[in-house]
Design an enzyme around this catalytic site. Structure first.
Site, mmCIF file in Angstrom:
data_model
loop_
_atom_site.group_PDB
_atom_site.id
_atom_site.type_symbol
_atom_site.label_atom_id
_atom_site.label_comp_id
_atom_site.label_asym_id
_atom_site.label_seq_id
_atom_site.Cartn_x
_atom_site.Cartn_y
_atom_site.Cartn_z
ATOM 1 C CE1 TYR A 117 1.170 -0.246 4.364
ATOM 2 C CE2 TYR A 117 0.057 1.877 4.377
ATOM 3 C CZ TYR A 117 0.905 0.966 4.969
ATOM 4 O OH TYR A 117 1.505 1.285 6.154
ATOM 5 C CE LYS B 89 3.059 3.526 3.310
ATOM 6 N NZ LYS B 89 3.209 3.644 4.752
ATOM 7 C CD GLU C 55 10.403 2.108 10.321
ATOM 8 O OE1 GLU C 55 10.237 3.055 9.537
ATOM 9 O OE2 GLU C 55 10.164 0.925 9.994
ATOM 10 C CG LEU D 205 8.330 2.842 4.735
ATOM 11 C CD1 LEU D 205 7.966 1.550 4.007
ATOM 12 C CD2 LEU D 205 7.071 3.618 5.064
HETATM 13 C C1 PLP Z 1 6.728 2.014 9.629
HETATM 14 C C2 PLP Z 1 6.696 3.376 9.013
HETATM 15 N N1 PLP Z 1 7.832 4.098 8.960
HETATM 16 C C3 PLP Z 1 7.845 5.332 8.429
HETATM 17 C C4 PLP Z 1 6.689 5.928 7.943
HETATM 18 C C5 PLP Z 1 6.741 7.321 7.379
HETATM 19 O O1 PLP Z 1 6.724 7.282 5.976
HETATM 20 P P1 PLP Z 1 6.131 8.486 5.120
HETATM 21 O O2 PLP Z 1 6.872 9.715 5.531
HETATM 22 O O3 PLP Z 1 6.415 8.101 3.714
HETATM 23 O O4 PLP Z 1 4.682 8.556 5.439
HETATM 24 C C6 PLP Z 1 5.487 5.206 7.965
HETATM 25 C C7 PLP Z 1 4.250 5.810 7.428
HETATM 26 O O5 PLP Z 1 3.196 5.289 7.534
HETATM 27 C C8 PLP Z 1 5.498 3.907 8.511
HETATM 28 O O6 PLP Z 1 4.372 3.176 8.553
#
Ligand code: PLP
Length: 283
Positions: free
Chosen positions: A37, A148, A180, A204
């Protein structure tokens, strides 16, 4: 979205009310979480950082061996129409592709069309930098956090442990190093320098993370994509979370202790610069 109007979603080529959308119980997204997603935002009706999100989406699809069902131009037109159908304005936009409908079997099915779904939800604009409490937790997720994937059970358990501890989010630690948050990336500030863990299979590749690094560098702020160990986290002057729907959020207290002197001046500045950057990109 005008008051009372049904929310419109996109499913396999059709725009229809969200409440009427139906997927088979044999869909592998339902049975296995066999799906990836993406989440982005539309601001004043316009998709923000679509290219970066589609690039990551294509990487997620490739990593799980699902052939991309639409190309970039087709995604753009689907998502633009979706936002328009929902009245324009500010939205978070969710898209998902599952491997499709097939008899339950761990082996990937052949000649099965992926299920393509997108929806959006009104987004309340933030007036300023949010401050939240956070707790540290052990990162017990799988080793492909760079994908993701919709299979987020480990993230959900961690987020809900944080909530049960009265916090908003968790800072995850694996072998003594920050990875994270459960749904965000983590930044720390020490002596005027900003640190964030390097990209790897353990995190991610956040779109906000990448954009914010560029914004900070553009402001002449020193940034390091480098290991953040627990000692650096605990000694940090500031700790931030970043994500698409929340931009940048400062951590007021970590494990019950005030972070730094409690003022987060660099987070304030970074938040303002990031708002300026978004306005610039959407001009
Ligand atoms: C596990 C994880 N890390 C980091 C992020 C942040 O990513 P982004 O800045 O692309 O939303 C998300 C966003 O949902 C996430 O689920």
């Amino acid at each position: 979205m005008s008051d009372g109007a049904p929310r419109i979603c996109y499913l396999d080529g059709e725009f229809l009310p969200l409440a009427e959308a139906r997927v088979s119980v044999l869909d592998r997204g339902f049975i296995f979480g066999d799906a990836v997603y993406e989440v982005l935002v539309a601001l004043k009706g316009r998709l923000f950082a679509l290219e970066e999100h589609l690039e990551r989406f294509e990487r997620s699809l490739a990593a799980v061996h699902i052939a991309a069902p639409l190309d970039a131009a087709a995604w753009r037109s689907v998502l633009e129409r979706l936002v328009t159908e929902n009245g324009g304005g500010d939205h978070s936009v969710y898209l998902q592709v599952t491997r499709g409908v097939a008899e339950r079997d761990h082996a990937f099915p052949v000649n099965v069309a992926p299920t393509v779904f997108a929806m959006c939800r009104p987004l309340t604009p933030r007036e300023g930098l949010d401050r939240v409490d956070a707790v540290t937790l052990t990162d017990n997720r799988w080793l492909r956090c760079d994908i993701k994937a919709t299979a987020l059970l480990a993230n959900l358990l961690l987020r809900n442990l944080a909530l049960a501890a009265g916090a908003y989010e968790a800072v995850l630690l694996r072998d003594g190093e920050v990875t994270e948050g459960s749904s965000s990336n983590v930044f720390v500030v020490k002596d005027g320098r900003v640190w964030t863990p390097p990209l790897s299979h353990l995190i991610l590749p956040g779109v906000t993370r990448a954009l914010l690094l560029d914004v900070l560098e553009g402001c002449g702020i020193e940034v390091a994509e480098a290991t953040v160990d627990e000692a650096l986290l605990r000694a940090a002057d500031e700790v931030w979370f970043t994500s698409t729907t929340r931009d940048l959020v400062a951590v007021a207290r970590l494990d019950g202790r005030v972070v730094g002197d409690g003022t987060q001046p660099l987070a304030e500045r970074a938040w303002r610069e990031f708002q300026r950057y978004k306005e610039f990109r959407l001009r």
